[in-house]
Design an enzyme around this catalytic site. Structure first.
Site, short mmCIF file in Angstrom:
data_model
loop_
_atom_site.label_atom_id
_atom_site.label_comp_id
_atom_site.label_asym_id
_atom_site.label_seq_id
_atom_site.Cartn_x
_atom_site.Cartn_y
_atom_site.Cartn_z
N ASP A 1 -5.52 -2.88 -2.25
CA ASP A 1 -6.95 -2.78 -2.58
C ASP A 1 -7.21 -3.31 -3.99
O ASP A 1 -8.16 -4.07 -4.23
CB ASP A 1 -7.49 -1.35 -2.39
CG ASP A 1 -6.62 -0.27 -3.01
OD1 ASP A 1 -5.51 -0.59 -3.50
OD2 ASP A 1 -7.05 0.90 -3.02
N LYS B 1 0.88 -1.17 0.00
CA LYS B 1 0.00 0.00 0.00
C LYS B 1 0.92 1.22 0.00
O LYS B 1 0.90 2.07 0.90
CB LYS B 1 -0.92 -0.04 1.24
CG LYS B 1 -1.97 1.05 1.28
CD LYS B 1 -3.10 0.88 0.26
CE LYS B 1 -4.07 2.04 0.33
NZ LYS B 1 -5.08 2.03 -0.75
#
Ligand code: IPM
Ligand code: MN
Length: 353
Positions: free
Chosen positions: A219, A186
């Site tokens: 994600d 991330k």
């Protein structure tokens, strides 16, 4: 050969499925003329109840002295009060840490006959065969934690060497597979992820120039796992992302009850556990799926005992049981009459002969 295996049944369905793994290992020992000695010890909620400690000293000593450790599951509502002083999960985290098993290997393999048990469409599942390599002894699981009346914090830390060693494990695995590595982070938000990406970007071309590398934000990875799962070969990621993504990936295989794992470090003693939890709602009912625990025992034979033939024999026996139509309730579809935990195990043992 002779080997000592520590059994840590733990909580919930942990004891149910660990018993199955034990029976399969006994059958392997007889069939291939090995002597496995089992030492059963306490961990998790069961250890809190008996000793007030989720990882008693005797358990640590047994695991350190064993050739392999087989764990069922830990945790349950009895011990999950958010204000509890000790928690079952602390025992497992400490065990991973004291054994130094930083690399958690979670293969996601699909049985053709179970495609209908997955919520995904069959055409999306075609060709799915991946391994998730989850960093297991660092990150937010192990950072300092604070809590007062109005706030709480969990620190996430990674060092360059922690990232290097896990990326190397994953890259080596990719070299003997399809030559593809996907690193998940991330990096648009987290500093630890930016470090992770820097290390990966530097290490991969220098040490594994032949491996095709892809980088995904976590994600997006969660989405790609469902939209194009067959594209993935080896995925490497940090501790918490790996935890979350592998529960998601288990749906490709049809059930959380199908995925085994091997946790490895620098020594040959490994920790082997199904990726599922303690499922307290079905504990002791005789309906839990033993496949993940039995497949974890196969990984123990492969990675800690060097018994590749025997590991393959267990894996083929699981595949044969499924091909013959044996289904615990979690993988049963319309028209199947589900078998019990012990019937599934007996069917797998039959396949070993
Ligand atoms: C797992 C489990 C554990 C984890 C829990 C029980 C601490 O979910 O092995 O995936 O989060 O690592
Ligand atoms: Mn998990």
């Amino acid at each position: 050969m002779e080997a000592v295996i520590t059994l840590l049944p733990g909580d919930g369905i942990g004891p149910d499925v660990t018993q199955c793994a034990l029976e399969v290992l006994d059958a392997v020992a007889t069939r291939y003329d090995h002597r496995f000695t089992f030492d059963t010890q306490l961990i998790g909620g069961a250890a809190i109840d008996m000793e007030g400690d989720p990882l008693p000293a005797a358990t640590i000593a047994s695991c350190k002295g064993a050739d392999a450790v087989l764990l069922g599951a830990v945790g349950g509502p009895k011990w999950s009060d958010p204000n509890a002083a000790v928690r079952p999960e602390q025992g497992l985290l400490k065990l991973r840490s004291v054994l130094g098993v930083f690399a958690n290997i979670r293969p996601v393999k699909i049985y053709r006959e179970l495609v209908g048990a997955s919520p995904l469409r069959p055409e999306i599942l075609r060709g799915v065969d991946m391994v998730v390599v989850r960093e297991l002894t660092g990150g937010i699981y192990f950072g300092d934690k604070t809590r007062d009346e109005t706030s709480a914090s969990d620190l996430c830390t990674y060092t360059v060497s922690e990232v290097e060693r896990i990326v190397r494990v994953a890259a080596k695995l990719a070299t003997v597979r399809r030559g593809k590595l996907c690193s998940v982070d991330k990096a648009n938000v987290l500093e630890t992820s930016r470090l992770w990406r820097d290390v990966t970007d530097r290490l991969m071309p220098a040490e594994f120039p032949e491996i095709e590398v892809e980088t995904l934000l976590v994600d997006a990875a969660a989405m790609h796992l469902l939209s194009r799962p067959a594209d993935f070969d080896v995925i490497v990621t940090e501790n918490m992302f790996g935890d979350i993504l592998t529960d998601e990936a288990s749906m490709l295989a049809g059930s959380l009850g199908m995925l085994p794992s091997a946790s490895l470090g620098d020594t040959s003693t490994g920790l082997y556990e199904p990726i599922h939890g303690s499922a307290p709602d079905i504990a002791g009912k005789g309906i839990a799926n033993p496949c993940a625990a039995i497949a974890s025992a196969a990984l123990a034979l492969r990675h800690s005992l060097g018994l590749e033939t025997e590991a393959l024999a267990i894996e083929s026996a699981i595949a044969a049981a499924i091909a013959n139509g044996a289904r615990t309730v979690d993988i049963a579809t319309a028209g199947d009459s589900p078998v019990s935990t012990s019937e599934m195990t007996a069917e797998i043992i039959r396949g070993l002969q």
